[in-house]
Enzyme design. Structure first.
Site, short mmCIF file in Angstrom:
data_model
loop_
_atom_site.label_atom_id
_atom_site.label_comp_id
_atom_site.label_asym_id
_atom_site.label_seq_id
_atom_site.Cartn_x
_atom_site.Cartn_y
_atom_site.Cartn_z
CG HIS A 56 -1.82 -1.19 1.29
ND1 HIS A 56 -3.08 -1.19 0.75
CD2 HIS A 56 -1.62 -2.44 1.79
CE1 HIS A 56 -3.64 -2.39 0.92
NE2 HIS A 56 -2.78 -3.17 1.55
CG LEU A 57 3.20 2.27 -2.94
CD1 LEU A 57 3.74 2.48 -4.35
CD2 LEU A 57 4.36 2.18 -1.94
CG ASN A 66 -6.30 0.05 0.20
OD1 ASN A 66 -5.22 0.09 -0.38
ND2 ASN A 66 -6.41 -0.32 1.46
CG ASP A 117 -5.85 -5.78 -0.02
OD1 ASP A 117 -6.14 -6.88 0.44
OD2 ASP A 117 -5.05 -5.00 0.53
CG HIS A 149 -3.88 -10.66 3.30
ND1 HIS A 149 -5.16 -11.17 3.16
CD2 HIS A 149 -3.99 -9.32 3.07
CE1 HIS A 149 -5.99 -10.18 2.89
NE2 HIS A 149 -5.32 -9.05 2.81
CG ASP A 167 -1.14 -6.46 3.54
OD1 ASP A 167 -1.38 -5.37 2.98
OD2 ASP A 167 -1.99 -7.04 4.26
CG HIS A 212 -2.11 2.52 9.26
ND1 HIS A 212 -3.23 3.03 8.64
CD2 HIS A 212 -2.11 1.20 8.99
CE1 HIS A 212 -3.88 2.05 8.03
NE2 HIS A 212 -3.23 0.92 8.23
CG PHE A 223 -7.26 -4.08 10.91
CD1 PHE A 223 -7.04 -5.15 11.78
CD2 PHE A 223 -8.55 -3.57 10.79
CE1 PHE A 223 -8.09 -5.69 12.51
CE2 PHE A 223 -9.61 -4.10 11.52
CZ PHE A 223 -9.38 -5.16 12.38
O1 DOR Z 1 -4.02 -4.86 7.84
C1 DOR Z 1 -4.40 -4.45 6.75
N1 DOR Z 1 -4.18 -3.19 6.34
N2 DOR Z 1 -5.09 -5.29 5.96
C2 DOR Z 1 -5.66 -4.89 4.82
O2 DOR Z 1 -6.24 -5.70 4.15
C3 DOR Z 1 -5.59 -3.46 4.41
C4 DOR Z 1 -4.41 -2.81 4.98
C5 DOR Z 1 -4.45 -1.31 4.88
O3 DOR Z 1 -4.77 -0.80 3.78
O4 DOR Z 1 -4.10 -0.64 5.85
#
Ligand code: DOR
Length: 442
Positions: free
Chosen positions: A66-67, A98, A156, A236, A309, A313, A327
């Site tokens: 995720h960028l 996403n 995702d 995952h 993955d 954050h 998450f």
């Molecule tokens: O832990 C996760 N974070 N699982 C996911 O499927 C999405 C991801 C996120 O985009 O932060």
């Protein structure tokens, strides 16, 4: 760019069955020579990198990260994410859609590609949405997204719960030959869940997410892959039951591939003890028994690849109370170090580990972007050099990623990336790795 000779190292390229002490020459961004003896004709003006004691292998390929750009640049950008990838030994990374707006139309795919070209330092390949707005209602223009450069499709972060829509997506997969990557989660079962359902969730008083929440959707998706002839890629994978389902589907000839993350291979649910939000991830960290099955799945090639993955954050978001924290684990910069514990503990061979990070994910992407995950002559010079025995302590202050959210902060790891080369250019180098200019023949 001057030619670069990497010498003194041990080359492991599982795709070509190479596992030996050898040298490697890079010219014009491509691999031009690999061997033990002298190069003919010898280059005269070149740089030399001494890889004595180090492993030299194809650049790692990550099918799932995720960028955050566009929309969530406080968490990560293409500039910071690709730098974190380079520090982790990754030279090709596939970014999940996403974002905000999500990657559901050609213009946004173009935006990712052009931003990656101007600001990124490794190859970024976008994954398009299955459904418009990731709402699970209406299919995206998958053919347009594919011709714009999407290498796969996924919603995702959210599962594709609408079975009719998933069937259509799988139909398109059959005709296009591109995989549908599903985040397998029955949200009716996982709703409100924070951690794995079991002893730890009971002790902490947190709602659990049972293994069945994943396995129900894996089973459904496999049935749809069988019905349509489409290609399912399970994102995952975390449970013993999912590994069993995928194994049986393969035996039946269903077109399915699967991935597992470094954290689901190396950490158990115990990591959330003390309400550690940096160990809060979806799907959740599971049990020792699940980890055993995942490793067995990797060994047997039931699970094809390891994907990070990488889910950065902000610290502010992760500092919220457990139920409100998002998450995700920031994974690029600790991937190799944590995975090497499996090699040191003799659970996986080094060659198997490298194959799951190089030629196997490259096989899923295909040859559209040149030969990836290999050190074959003529392939782009994407190379990772690491010290399998170097011990280091995770300090997120040194991360290039904006995401400092890792449960490994302060942990001692054994195995460290020393240099990463993308298309012949050194994009990351540990201070101890020296480059020497040479003008003579060798
Ligand atoms: O832990 C996760 N974070 N699982 C996911 O499927 C999405 C991801 C996120 O985009 O932060």
């Amino acid at each position: 760019m001057k030619p670069l000779l990497i010498h003194g190292g041990h080359i492991i390229d599982p795709g070509q069955g190479i596992d030996e002490a050898a040298g490697l020459l890079i010219e014009d961004g491509k691999i031009s020579w690999l061997g033990k003896g002298e190069i003919t004709p010898p280059p005269t003006d070149y740089d030399m990198l001494d890889a004595s004691g180090l492993i030299v292998c194809p650049g790692f390929v990550d099918l799932h990260c995720h960028l955050r750009q566009p929309g969530f640049e406080e968490r990560e950008t293409i500039a910071t994410g690709t730098r974190a990838a380079a520090r982790g030994g990754f030279t090709t990374i596939c970014c999940m859609p996403n974002t905000e707006p999500p990657l559901d139309n050609e213009a946004i795919i173009d935006y990712i590609k052009s931003t990656a070209a101007s600001e990124g330092i490794v190859r970024v390949l976008p994954i398009g949405c299955i459904s418009r707005g990731r709402k699970g209602e209406e299919l995206t223009g998958m053919a347009e997204l594919a011709s714009a450069g999407a290498i796969a499709f996924s919603d995702d972060g959210e599962p594709a719960l609408n079975s009719g829509l998933m069937r259509q997506a799988m139909d398109y997969s059959r005709t296009s030959g591109l995989p549908i990557i599903d985040h397998c989660e029955d949200t009716a079962l996982s709703k409100g869940g924070q951690v794995n359902e079991g002893a730890i969730s009971a002790r902490l008083g947190l709602k659990g997410i049972p293994n069945a929440a994943e396995e129900i959707i894996v089973a459904r998706d496999l049935a749809l892959a069988q019905l349509t002839g489409g290609w399912l890629h399970v994102a995952h994978t975390t449970t013993e039951g999912s590994v069993d389902l995928i194994r049986r589907a393969r035996e039946k000839g269903i077109k399915v591939t699967a991935e597992v993350t470094p954290h689901h291979l190396t950490l158990t649910e115990e990591a959330v003890t003390g309400y550690n939000t940096n160990a809060k991830v979806n799907p959740p960290l599971r049990t020792r028994q699940d980890i055993k099955a995942l490793i067995q799945g990797l060994k047997e090639n039931v699970i094809d690849i390891i994907a990070t993955d990488h889910a950065p954050h902000t610290e502010a978001d992760k500092q919220r109370e457990f139920a409100l924290a998002p998450f995700g684990i920031s994974g690029f910069e600790t991937a190799l170090g944590s995975l090497m514990s499996l090699v040191h503990d003799r659970k996986l061979t080094l060659a198997t580990l490298i194959s799951r990070l190089t030629c196997e994910p490259a096989r899923i992407i295909g040859n559209k972007y040149g030969k990836l995950g290999t050190l074959a002559i003529g392939a782009p010079a994407d190379i990772t050099i690491f010290d399998p025995a170097r011990e280091w302590v995770v300090d997120t202050r040194t991360f290039a990623s904006r995401g400092k959210n890792t449960p490994l902060e302060g942990s001692a790891l054994k195995g460290r990336i020393m240099a990463t080369i993308f298309q012949g250019k050194l994009v990351y180098r540990d201070d101890s790795v020296k480059l020497e200019a040479k003008r003579d023949t060798i």
